[in-house]
Enzyme design. Structure first.
Site, PDB file in Angstrom:
ATOM      1  N   ASP A  51      19.183 -14.004   9.238  1.00  0.00           N
ATOM      2  CA  ASP A  51      18.902 -13.519   7.883  1.00  0.00           C
ATOM      3  C   ASP A  51      17.917 -14.468   7.203  1.00  0.00           C
ATOM      4  O   ASP A  51      18.114 -15.687   7.225  1.00  0.00           O
ATOM      5  CB  ASP A  51      20.232 -13.474   7.105  1.00  0.00           C
ATOM      6  CG  ASP A  51      20.102 -12.707   5.813  1.00  0.00           C
ATOM      7  OD1 ASP A  51      20.915 -11.792   5.600  1.00  0.00           O
ATOM      8  OD2 ASP A  51      19.191 -13.016   4.997  1.00  0.00           O
ATOM      9  N   PHE A  73       7.858  -8.391   8.552  1.00  0.00           N
ATOM     10  CA  PHE A  73       8.128  -7.093   7.922  1.00  0.00           C
ATOM     11  C   PHE A  73       9.403  -7.106   7.079  1.00  0.00           C
ATOM     12  O   PHE A  73       9.662  -6.170   6.340  1.00  0.00           O
ATOM     13  CB  PHE A  73       8.369  -6.013   8.997  1.00  0.00           C
ATOM     14  CG  PHE A  73       7.209  -5.737   9.896  1.00  0.00           C
ATOM     15  CD1 PHE A  73       6.200  -4.877   9.485  1.00  0.00           C
ATOM     16  CD2 PHE A  73       7.124  -6.306  11.149  1.00  0.00           C
ATOM     17  CE1 PHE A  73       5.137  -4.589  10.320  1.00  0.00           C
ATOM     18  CE2 PHE A  73       6.062  -6.030  11.986  1.00  0.00           C
ATOM     19  CZ  PHE A  73       5.066  -5.172  11.572  1.00  0.00           C
ATOM     20  N   TYR A 141       9.264  -4.113  -6.665  1.00  0.00           N
ATOM     21  CA  TYR A 141       8.914  -4.175  -5.242  1.00  0.00           C
ATOM     22  C   TYR A 141       7.498  -4.739  -5.067  1.00  0.00           C
ATOM     23  O   TYR A 141       7.275  -5.692  -4.309  1.00  0.00           O
ATOM     24  CB  TYR A 141       9.031  -2.776  -4.618  1.00  0.00           C
ATOM     25  CG  TYR A 141       8.360  -2.675  -3.279  1.00  0.00           C
ATOM     26  CD1 TYR A 141       8.875  -3.360  -2.182  1.00  0.00           C
ATOM     27  CD2 TYR A 141       7.198  -1.925  -3.103  1.00  0.00           C
ATOM     28  CE1 TYR A 141       8.246  -3.299  -0.948  1.00  0.00           C
ATOM     29  CE2 TYR A 141       6.567  -1.855  -1.881  1.00  0.00           C
ATOM     30  CZ  TYR A 141       7.088  -2.536  -0.802  1.00  0.00           C
ATOM     31  OH  TYR A 141       6.467  -2.484   0.408  1.00  0.00           O
ATOM     32  N   PHE A 169      -0.812   1.481   2.746  1.00  0.00           N
ATOM     33  CA  PHE A 169      -0.631   2.623   1.866  1.00  0.00           C
ATOM     34  C   PHE A 169       0.641   3.321   2.387  1.00  0.00           C
ATOM     35  O   PHE A 169       1.607   2.632   2.681  1.00  0.00           O
ATOM     36  CB  PHE A 169      -1.927   3.429   1.774  1.00  0.00           C
ATOM     37  CG  PHE A 169      -2.917   2.706   0.866  1.00  0.00           C
ATOM     38  CD1 PHE A 169      -3.408   1.453   1.218  1.00  0.00           C
ATOM     39  CD2 PHE A 169      -3.257   3.209  -0.376  1.00  0.00           C
ATOM     40  CE1 PHE A 169      -4.236   0.724   0.338  1.00  0.00           C
ATOM     41  CE2 PHE A 169      -4.079   2.492  -1.251  1.00  0.00           C
ATOM     42  CZ  PHE A 169      -4.564   1.254  -0.891  1.00  0.00           C
TER      43      PHE A 169
END
Ligand code: UDP
Length: 321
Positions: A51, A73, A141, A169
């Site tokens: 984590d 990511f 975000y 995008f």
């Protein structure tokens, strides 16, 4: 090349891992499996469950693997959720990324490819959007990803880590093996496809009063295979900085639903709802820099082909992984 993929059990991470393995790289996926899926990790890659919010776990993983590059990511990704529950986005996305960079510096890893987003720009002053636009996020975000870019930029300069920011995008579509399986799902195309799958009655359209050709938001939908390819190209030594990744074609929400109707042959009922907090009117990429500097050449730009790939994957995986 020895590559560590943080968040490699998620949607874009799983496809990029598949492509990295295809290209012969030595890949380790690191994921906490909170929202990722172990089944989404290519069997050719090693796997570490860790984590980003736990520096000890990260340090141990980075010291063991000693990667030449990290592709990052791992993050919470939902705009709507970030506007109702912001703090976990700063904790996971920002603190987690800071921990990752600290572990990279300690392990002398000199290359980072970071999964960023067009949401860092906010409502753009020009369209299509290139990388010179000011970054003024309109969602937590987007802000969390921008803060990560800032941390990486300074840490990269001072510690000599080459940092690449790939500003996506709207990622969509699937490969044969890997597709989009968020729980709960918030993204347009998989939600629309739940209707013909018999998993939802209708799709809600968030806002029909935007200043666009049919009143619904415009987005630039880019095939996950093309996105994954950009990560492979970004490994080249000397590549650093930000790159917008999109097709340069904008589709409204209603147009996307129409393409889904055409591909699936289902009427897909739609119902108008109020705007969703944090949504920008239109986001369309100018990806000239990625094409000229990275040599990026998207191959799957037809929205019908993109939706078809997602539809095939969802039919083969009706409950996700
Ligand atoms: N959207 C919608 N209904 C849904 C999900 C999304 O109308 O059930 C809209 C959303 O408001 C946005 C577009 O579809 O204008 C794309 O949203 P998505 O969450 O897929 O990606 P985002 O652009 O937020 O990253």
């Amino acid at each position: 090349m020895k590559v560590l993929v943080a968040g490699g059990a998620g949607y874009i991470g799983s496809v990029t891992t598949e492509r990295l393995c295809d290209a012969g790289h030595d890949v380790t996926v690191l994921d906490n499996l909170e929202r990722g899926h172990r089944e989404a990790v290519d069997s050719r890659a090693a796997f570490v469950q860790a984590d980003l919010r736990k520096p000890d776990e990260l340090d141990a993983a980075l010291q063991k693997v000693r990667p030449e590059a990290v592709i990052h990511f791992a993050a919470y990704i939902e705009v709507g959720e970030s506007m109702t529950d912001p703090l976990p986005f700063f904790e996971n996305n920002v603190s987690g990324s800071l921990n990752l960079m600290k572990a990279m510096v300690a392990a002398e890893c000199k290359k980072l490819i970071f999964s960023s987003t067009c949401a860092t720009y906010g409502t753009p002053k020009k369209m299509p959007m290139d990388e010179t636009l000011p970054q003024k996020p309109e969602s937590v975000y987007g802000e969390s990803k921008l803060l990560c870019e800032k941390i990486f930029e300074w840490a990269g300069q001072i510690h000599g880590v080459e940092c690449v920011f790939l500003r996506y995008f709207n990622a969509c579509g699937a490969t044969e093996k890997y597709g989009e399986a968020h729980n709960p799902e918030s993204h347009l195309i998989p939600l629309v496809l739940q209707v013909p799958m018999g998993q939802r009655e209708k799709i809600f359209i968030f806002g029909e009063d935007y200043e666009t050709r049919d009143g619904t938001c415009v987005r630039d939908y880019i095939h996950i295979k093309d996105l994954a390819q950009a990560h492979i190209l970004a490994h080249k030594p000397g590549i650093a900085g930000a790159f917008n990744l999109g097709n340069g074609d904008g589709y409204t929400v209603k147009e996307v639903i129409d393409v889904c109707r055409e591909v699936t042959g289902h009427p897909i009922p739609a119902e108008s709802q109020p705007r969703r907090a944090g949504d920008c009117t239109a986001l369309v990429a100018d990806a000239t820099k990625a094409k000229t500097v990275l040599g990026w050449d998207p191959q799957h730009t037809d929205l019908k082909e993109i939706v078809q790939s997602a539809w095939s994957w969802h039919q083969a995986h009706p409950t996700g992984y």
